[in-house]
Write an enzyme that holds these catalytic residues in place. Structure first.
Site, PDB file in Angstrom:
ATOM      1  N   GLU A 277       0.834  -1.215   0.000  1.00  0.00           N
ATOM      2  CA  GLU A 277       0.000   0.000   0.000  1.00  0.00           C
ATOM      3  C   GLU A 277       0.868   1.265   0.000  1.00  0.00           C
ATOM      4  O   GLU A 277       0.555   2.236  -0.693  1.00  0.00           O
ATOM      5  CB  GLU A 277      -0.940   0.025   1.216  1.00  0.00           C
ATOM      6  CG  GLU A 277      -1.957  -1.124   1.269  1.00  0.00           C
ATOM      7  CD  GLU A 277      -2.868  -1.158   0.053  1.00  0.00           C
ATOM      8  OE1 GLU A 277      -3.160  -0.099  -0.511  1.00  0.00           O
ATOM      9  OE2 GLU A 277      -3.276  -2.273  -0.341  1.00  0.00           O
ATOM     10  N   ASP A 358       3.796  -4.169  -5.781  1.00  0.00           N
ATOM     11  CA  ASP A 358       4.397  -5.437  -5.346  1.00  0.00           C
ATOM     12  C   ASP A 358       5.928  -5.327  -5.355  1.00  0.00           C
ATOM     13  O   ASP A 358       6.597  -5.762  -4.420  1.00  0.00           O
ATOM     14  CB  ASP A 358       3.974  -6.590  -6.271  1.00  0.00           C
ATOM     15  CG  ASP A 358       2.602  -7.158  -5.897  1.00  0.00           C
ATOM     16  OD1 ASP A 358       2.035  -6.712  -4.872  1.00  0.00           O
ATOM     17  OD2 ASP A 358       2.106  -8.037  -6.622  1.00  0.00           O
TER      18      ASP A 358
HETATM   19 ZN   LIG Z   1      -2.623  -2.820  -4.684  1.00  0.00          ZN
END
Ligand SMILES: [Zn+2]
Length: 412
Positions: A277, A358
């Site tokens: 996030e 990611d």
């Molecule tokens: Zn995401």
């Protein structure tokens, strides 16, 4: 263009859109029983896997029933002059164009919501219940409905009233005013969503002092990220499915973790989700998404301004007396192929952003805890491990678990 031709184009768009959607669903369903990729063989044990197979098949069949119902309802409503009927009802109350538009949309929105309520009831209390996901009580279900209507009336009604008013004094130039209004409103909602909207539906409490908070703060400090607002939300009030999200920016930025996420994941896995996030924030995804949606809105409103004055739009729906609100409905349907395309582009961009987030988590925290958290979240929501490529391309805002796994493994 003559109203009769427009009428046929509207019907064709609805039918073609439905057929494309069903082809994609069927294509996806054909691959439900594909062998699981070797890298993901540890997500489910045999029983869980069989349960996930039953779940996705049941969801698929239910989706066919609901979408068929809703397309037949829409077609029937258009063919039997439903919009003209509702327009008449609204005009019986008042001559004021703003009020007529409000009553017209009020009847359509609340009417269609009532007609589809049995479906959402069945989805929640039969399907989700059967697979152990549902935590919603009947009271919460109805309160959610009422609060949803309340918000729609206040926010949706307010915006609609202002736009019709702009149209009254500015004519086709209304789109400028409407664009500024919608842009300011979306920035405002993005900023204060957690403070103004969420409390209507959920309880949020700051994450307490303890090992999890310490781990999160240590991580945040290591990447130079000030994170004062970490909240736990009672997602377990409705479902066992877990989630986490980022909202707001500047001083208002905050991370919200579902209590179900905190319960299901180990602390390192939660920090990894959080690192993902933070990645969205650091890579400016929040701002870019907001700007993209504001630009799309501007384009849509500009296009609307070119056509909404044309009486043929209203007449295509069988409405004798042309008006902004019936023109808006016809335009909405005619615009839907374009919105499919912009939606597709947004999904494509969103999947790119997921890889970037990611990668950010991988480089600043580690791939292993993110992989194990993604696998657990997949397992706990009985997600599909073998979606079809075309379906992913059209509908997925996130890459598949396999794609994310491979990306996270790369270069480690
Ligand atoms: Zn995401």
């Amino acid at each position: 263009m003559n109203p009769q031709t427009l009428f046929y184009i509207i019907i064709a768009i609805i039918i073609i859109d439905f057929i494309i959607d069903k082809i994609l669903d069927t294509l996806n369903a054909k691959h439900f029983d594909d062998p699981i990729p070797q890298e993901l063989s540890d997500v489910y044990n045999k029983d869980e896997y069989e349960k996930s197979q039953r779940y996705k098949k049941e969801r698929y069949r239910f989706g066919i029933i609901t979408s068929t119902f809703s397309v037949l309802l829409t077609l029937g409503f258009i063919i039997f002059d439903g919009f003209a009927w509702v327009d008449d009802i609204a005009r019986n109350f008042t001559d004021n164009a703003i009020l007529v538009a409000l009553i017209f949309f009020g009847i359509i929105m609340i009417g269609s919501d009532i007609l589809t309520t049995p479906f959402s009831w069945y989805s929640t209390f039969v399907i989700e219940e059967k697979y152990g996901f549902n935590k919603t009580t009947k009271k919460t279900f109805f309160l959610d409905k009422i609060k949803g209507w309340f918000m729609m009336i206040i926010l949706g009604g307010g915006i609609l009233a202002l736009i019709v008013w702009f149209y009254q004094f500015a004519g086709n130039d209304f789109w400028w005013y409407a664009w500024i209004l919608v842009a300011v409103f979306s920035i405002f909602i993005n900023m204060f969503y957690a403070k103004l909207i969420v409390p209507l539906f959920n309880k949020q409490s700051p994450l307490e002092e303890g090992s999890l908070r310490t781990k999160i703060e240590t991580y945040a400090k290591s990447v130079g990220f000030t994170l004062d607002n970490i909240f736990i939300i009672d997602g377990s009030k409705r479902s066992t499915k877990a989630n986490a999200y980022f909202s707001g920016f500047g001083k208002e930025k905050r991370i919200t973790l579902f209590d179900t996420l905190v319960k299901d994941l180990e602390e390192e896995e939660i920090v990894a989700v959080l690192a993902h996030e933070v990645g969205h924030y650091k890579k400016n995804h929040i701002i870019v998404n907001l700007l993209a949606s504001i630009l799309t809105t501007g384009f849509t409103l500009w296009l609307l301004s070119l056509f909404v004055g044309s009486p043929a739009l209203s007449q295509a729906l069988g409405v004798e007396e042309p008006s902004f609100h019936t023109g808006l409905i016809a335009f909405g349907i005619l615009y839907s192929p374009i919105s499919e395309i912009t939606g597709l582009l947004m999904n494509y961009l969103s999947r790119k952003f997921e890889y970037q987030a990611d990668n950010y988590a991988k480089n600043t925290y580690g791939a292993a805890p993110l992989i194990s958290s993604l696998k657990k979240l997949t397992k706990n929501s009985l997600s599909n491990l073998t979606p079809h490529k075309a379906y992913v391309f059209m509908h997925y805002s996130h890459p598949t678990l396999l794609q994310r796994f491979r990306n996270l493994k790369r270069g480690v």
